[in-house]
Design a protein around this motif. Structure first.
Motif, PDB file in Angstrom:
ATOM      1  N   PHE A 184      23.216 -30.629   4.068  1.00 57.79           N
ATOM      2  CA  PHE A 184      22.558 -29.339   3.842  1.00 57.79           C
ATOM      3  C   PHE A 184      23.257 -28.520   2.747  1.00 57.79           C
ATOM      4  O   PHE A 184      22.811 -27.420   2.429  1.00 57.79           O
ATOM      5  CB  PHE A 184      22.496 -28.542   5.145  1.00 57.79           C
ATOM      6  N   GLN A 185      24.347 -29.067   2.203  1.00 56.29           N
ATOM      7  CA  GLN A 185      25.046 -28.387   1.113  1.00 56.29           C
ATOM      8  C   GLN A 185      24.619 -28.919  -0.256  1.00 56.29           C
ATOM      9  O   GLN A 185      25.080 -28.433  -1.283  1.00 56.29           O
ATOM     10  CB  GLN A 185      26.565 -28.582   1.276  1.00 56.29           C
ATOM     11  N   LEU A 186      23.737 -29.941  -0.242  1.00 54.70           N
ATOM     12  CA  LEU A 186      23.302 -30.506  -1.514  1.00 54.70           C
ATOM     13  C   LEU A 186      22.513 -29.483  -2.334  1.00 54.70           C
ATOM     14  O   LEU A 186      21.719 -28.716  -1.800  1.00 54.70           O
ATOM     15  CB  LEU A 186      22.417 -31.738  -1.275  1.00 54.70           C
ATOM     16  N   ALA A 187      22.756 -29.504  -3.641  1.00 48.84           N
ATOM     17  CA  ALA A 187      21.996 -28.636  -4.550  1.00 48.84           C
ATOM     18  C   ALA A 187      21.567 -29.477  -5.754  1.00 48.84           C
ATOM     19  O   ALA A 187      22.429 -29.960  -6.501  1.00 48.84           O
ATOM     20  CB  ALA A 187      22.848 -27.456  -4.989  1.00 48.84           C
ATOM     21  N   PRO A 188      20.280 -29.666  -5.950  1.00 49.75           N
ATOM     22  CA  PRO A 188      19.186 -29.170  -5.098  1.00 49.75           C
ATOM     23  C   PRO A 188      19.144 -29.914  -3.764  1.00 49.75           C
ATOM     24  O   PRO A 188      19.768 -30.963  -3.629  1.00 49.75           O
ATOM     25  CB  PRO A 188      17.936 -29.467  -5.945  1.00 49.75           C
ATOM     26  N   PRO A 189      18.412 -29.403  -2.764  1.00 45.95           N
ATOM     27  CA  PRO A 189      18.337 -30.057  -1.449  1.00 45.95           C
ATOM     28  C   PRO A 189      17.774 -31.470  -1.549  1.00 45.95           C
ATOM     29  O   PRO A 189      17.022 -31.792  -2.477  1.00 45.95           O
ATOM     30  CB  PRO A 189      17.386 -29.136  -0.666  1.00 45.95           C
ATOM     31  N   ALA A 190      18.160 -32.304  -0.592  1.00 43.94           N
ATOM     32  CA  ALA A 190      17.660 -33.682  -0.556  1.00 43.94           C
ATOM     33  C   ALA A 190      16.137 -33.667  -0.486  1.00 43.94           C
ATOM     34  O   ALA A 190      15.543 -32.974   0.341  1.00 43.94           O
ATOM     35  CB  ALA A 190      18.230 -34.406   0.652  1.00 43.94           C
ATOM     36  N   SER A 191      15.512 -34.432  -1.379  1.00 46.91           N
ATOM     37  CA  SER A 191      14.053 -34.458  -1.406  1.00 46.91           C
ATOM     38  C   SER A 191      13.498 -35.886  -1.451  1.00 46.91           C
ATOM     39  O   SER A 191      12.294 -36.070  -1.351  1.00 46.91           O
ATOM     40  CB  SER A 191      13.526 -33.695  -2.629  1.00 46.91           C
ATOM     41  N   ARG A 192      14.411 -36.863  -1.606  1.00 47.85           N
ATOM     42  CA  ARG A 192      13.982 -38.254  -1.669  1.00 47.85           C
ATOM     43  C   ARG A 192      14.870 -39.105  -0.772  1.00 47.85           C
ATOM     44  O   ARG A 192      15.989 -38.710  -0.423  1.00 47.85           O
ATOM     45  CB  ARG A 192      14.074 -38.761  -3.114  1.00 47.85           C
ATOM     46  N   LYS A 193      14.359 -40.275  -0.433  1.00 48.43           N
ATOM     47  CA  LYS A 193      15.094 -41.191   0.439  1.00 48.43           C
ATOM     48  C   LYS A 193      16.472 -41.523  -0.147  1.00 48.43           C
ATOM     49  O   LYS A 193      17.481 -41.535   0.582  1.00 48.43           O
ATOM     50  CB  LYS A 193      14.263 -42.466   0.637  1.00 48.43           C
ATOM     51  N   LYS A 194      16.535 -41.771  -1.448  1.00 45.76           N
ATOM     52  CA  LYS A 194      17.799 -42.187  -2.043  1.00 45.76           C
ATOM     53  C   LYS A 194      18.848 -41.079  -2.036  1.00 45.76           C
ATOM     54  O   LYS A 194      20.042 -41.358  -2.145  1.00 45.76           O
ATOM     55  CB  LYS A 194      17.565 -42.693  -3.467  1.00 45.76           C
ATOM     56  N   ASP A 195      18.414 -39.826  -1.872  1.00 47.18           N
ATOM     57  CA  ASP A 195      19.367 -38.720  -1.801  1.00 47.18           C
ATOM     58  C   ASP A 195      20.235 -38.810  -0.544  1.00 47.18           C
ATOM     59  O   ASP A 195      21.308 -38.189  -0.480  1.00 47.18           O
ATOM     60  CB  ASP A 195      18.631 -37.377  -1.800  1.00 47.18           C
ATOM     61  N   LEU A 196      19.772 -39.567   0.450  1.00 53.52           N
ATOM     62  CA  LEU A 196      20.493 -39.652   1.726  1.00 53.52           C
ATOM     63  C   LEU A 196      21.455 -40.835   1.773  1.00 53.52           C
ATOM     64  O   LEU A 196      22.201 -40.986   2.744  1.00 53.52           O
ATOM     65  CB  LEU A 196      19.488 -39.779   2.880  1.00 53.52           C
ATOM     66  N   LEU A 197      21.462 -41.685   0.753  1.00 56.53           N
ATOM     67  CA  LEU A 197      22.298 -42.887   0.754  1.00 56.53           C
ATOM     68  C   LEU A 197      23.795 -42.605   0.948  1.00 56.53           C
ATOM     69  O   LEU A 197      24.488 -43.421   1.565  1.00 56.53           O
ATOM     70  CB  LEU A 197      22.076 -43.684  -0.532  1.00 56.53           C
ATOM     71  N   PRO A 198      24.339 -41.500   0.460  1.00 58.93           N
ATOM     72  CA  PRO A 198      25.781 -41.271   0.654  1.00 58.93           C
ATOM     73  C   PRO A 198      26.161 -40.960   2.109  1.00 58.93           C
ATOM     74  O   PRO A 198      27.363 -40.930   2.425  1.00 58.93           O
ATOM     75  CB  PRO A 198      26.065 -40.063  -0.248  1.00 58.93           C
ATOM     76  N   PHE A 199      25.190 -40.724   2.970  1.00 55.14           N
ATOM     77  CA  PHE A 199      25.501 -40.256   4.324  1.00 55.14           C
ATOM     78  C   PHE A 199      25.255 -41.341   5.375  1.00 55.14           C
ATOM     79  O   PHE A 199      24.312 -42.127   5.276  1.00 55.14           O
ATOM     80  CB  PHE A 199      24.658 -39.025   4.649  1.00 55.14           C
ATOM     81  N   ALA A 200      26.117 -41.360   6.387  1.00 53.22           N
ATOM     82  CA  ALA A 200      26.003 -42.346   7.463  1.00 53.22           C
ATOM     83  C   ALA A 200      24.844 -41.987   8.391  1.00 53.22           C
ATOM     84  O   ALA A 200      24.553 -40.805   8.633  1.00 53.22           O
ATOM     85  CB  ALA A 200      27.306 -42.409   8.250  1.00 53.22           C
ATOM     86  N   ILE A 201      24.197 -43.022   8.911  1.00 48.98           N
ATOM     87  CA  ILE A 201      23.003 -42.862   9.742  1.00 48.98           C
ATOM     88  C   ILE A 201      23.286 -43.296  11.180  1.00 48.98           C
ATOM     89  O   ILE A 201      24.001 -44.270  11.416  1.00 48.98           O
ATOM     90  CB  ILE A 201      21.844 -43.719   9.176  1.00 48.98           C
ATOM     91  N   ALA A 202      22.704 -42.578  12.131  1.00 51.20           N
ATOM     92  CA  ALA A 202      22.710 -43.016  13.536  1.00 51.20           C
ATOM     93  C   ALA A 202      21.520 -43.955  13.719  1.00 51.20           C
ATOM     94  O   ALA A 202      20.370 -43.525  13.621  1.00 51.20           O
ATOM     95  CB  ALA A 202      22.605 -41.821  14.475  1.00 51.20           C
ATOM     96  N   GLY A 203      21.776 -45.226  13.946  1.00 52.58           N
ATOM     97  CA  GLY A 203      20.710 -46.217  14.036  1.00 52.58           C
ATOM     98  C   GLY A 203      20.189 -46.403  15.449  1.00 52.58           C
ATOM     99  O   GLY A 203      20.596 -45.717  16.389  1.00 52.58           O
ATOM    100  N   ARG A 204      19.283 -47.361  15.611  1.00 48.76           N
ATOM    101  CA  ARG A 204      18.674 -47.670  16.912  1.00 48.76           C
ATOM    102  C   ARG A 204      19.219 -48.968  17.516  1.00 48.76           C
ATOM    103  O   ARG A 204      18.728 -49.432  18.530  1.00 48.76           O
ATOM    104  CB  ARG A 204      17.155 -47.769  16.749  1.00 48.76           C
ATOM    105  N   GLY A 205      20.203 -49.570  16.859  1.00 46.34           N
ATOM    106  CA  GLY A 205      20.786 -50.786  17.394  1.00 46.34           C
ATOM    107  C   GLY A 205      20.141 -52.051  16.883  1.00 46.34           C
ATOM    108  O   GLY A 205      20.590 -53.154  17.181  1.00 46.34           O
ATOM    109  N   LYS A 206      19.063 -51.928  16.113  1.00 49.80           N
ATOM    110  CA  LYS A 206      18.421 -53.083  15.496  1.00 49.80           C
ATOM    111  C   LYS A 206      17.697 -52.607  14.249  1.00 49.80           C
ATOM    112  O   LYS A 206      17.376 -51.422  14.104  1.00 49.80           O
ATOM    113  CB  LYS A 206      17.445 -53.761  16.460  1.00 49.80           C
TER     114      LYS A 206
END
Length: 319
Positions: A184-206
């Motif tokens: 939420f500190q990104l400037a400009p704010p994340a607007s595309r899928k690739k903008d989230l690549l630097p961040f770790a994701i909570a997955g579903r196990g598969k």
């Protein structure tokens, strides 16, 4: 050996222990302490004259005799269910037991009408008992195929050929993170899928469940198949992940979570009434399905009793 009601109660306790994976896991389902469960198992082993399981520091494990007793008890209880059905037909009254498996958090979805269906069913069929277990979709499907559940209400990634699925409702799942998360500190704010690549994701196990996946290069540092587990992971402030919109609302309102508001990454899992295609359906199970369908008129024509052979063979369902 002549069985009596006491023996049947002990055998039912034994079945819950086995299907829960041990004494500790069975405590909540049985409403008994571990010591009380141990005493009941000792009573059953004494009655049968054989050791059914190993328990202790090494964990719970069935003996060879215990595995055979489990299989025979499963057959016996299924036969008792059929017997109850016949008595109900003679008395024109429905008896028996319905075992339902559901996934977590759907009770908070306004589209979920299961509580209303259960209320109507219990009033109309007071002699029928109901067990409701919360578990993963895959576990529900496996237990339906094994004849250990009567009805499932779950969201499936891949439909199994031995099961019949009827869509009841969907839910919107969106991406969330703790309000303090650096996304939420990104400037400009994340607007595309690739903008989230630097961040770790909570997955579903598969893989292949949500639009954000390891195959796309995302780092899955933690995972949970349950929405409650995912919420806990997101509240750590370290991860981004998916939650049902209705379930996340509490933390969004309190300011603990924020939605990333990337609508193109939202996804809409479907929740299905899931039934075995083969086996024997108890009258109680059929009536429970009909009670549920009364609250989903748009789907009821697909599982009406006279039409079950087209999707689910009502004379061969496992119930």
């Amino acid at each position: 050996m002549r069985l009596d009601n006491f023996d049947l109660r002990l055998l039912r306790i034994f079945m819950v222990i086995v299907e829960s994976g041990g004494f500790s896991a069975a405590q909540a389902k049985l409403g008994m302490s571990q010591s009380a469960i141990s005493c009941k198992m000792n009573d059953l082993e004494t009655r049968l004259g054989m050791r059914l399981c190993q328990r202790g520091r090494s964990g719970f494990k069935l003996t060879a005799e215990g595995a055979q007793v489990y299989d025979e008890t499963l057959r016996l209880l299924n036969q008792l269910g059929q017997y109850e059905n016949k008595l109900g037909q003679i008395r024109e009254q429905i008896f028996g037991h319905v075992r339902i498996g559901v996934v977590d958090t759907i009770v908070m979805n306004p589209a979920c009408r299961l509580p209303a269906s259960l209320r109507e069913f219990s009033r109309k069929y007071p002699e029928v008992s109901v067990t409701l277990d919360v578990m993963e979709s895959n576990e529900i499907e496996v237990l339906l195929l094994q004849g250990k559940l009567s009805i499932g209400l779950c969201s499936s990634d891949h439909e199994m050929p031995g099961l019949a699925y009827t869509h009841l409702f969907s839910e919107r799942q969106r991406l969330y993170a703790a309000a303090s998360h650096p996304v939420f500190q990104l400037a400009p704010p994340a607007s595309r899928k690739k903008d989230l690549l630097p961040f770790a994701i909570a997955g579903r196990g598969k893989t292949g469940v949500t639009p954000l996946d390891e195959v796309d290069g995302f780092s899955m540092r933690a995972a949970s198949a349950h929405m409650e587990g995912t919420a806990m992971l997101l509240l750590t402030g370290e991860l981004i992940g998916y939650l049902p919109e209705h379930y996340a609302a509490h933390w969004v309102h309190s300011g603990e979570l924020r939605c990333l508001n990337l609508s193109e990454l939202d996804y809409f899992p479907a929740f299905n009434l899931t039934l075995p295609r083969y086996g024997h359906a108890s009258q109680a199970t059929q009536c429970m399905v009909e009670a549920l369908m009364l609250n989903y008129p748009q789907a009821s024509c697909m599982v009406a009793r006279e039409q079950w052979p087209k999707t689910v063979d009502s004379s061969m369902l496992s119930g």
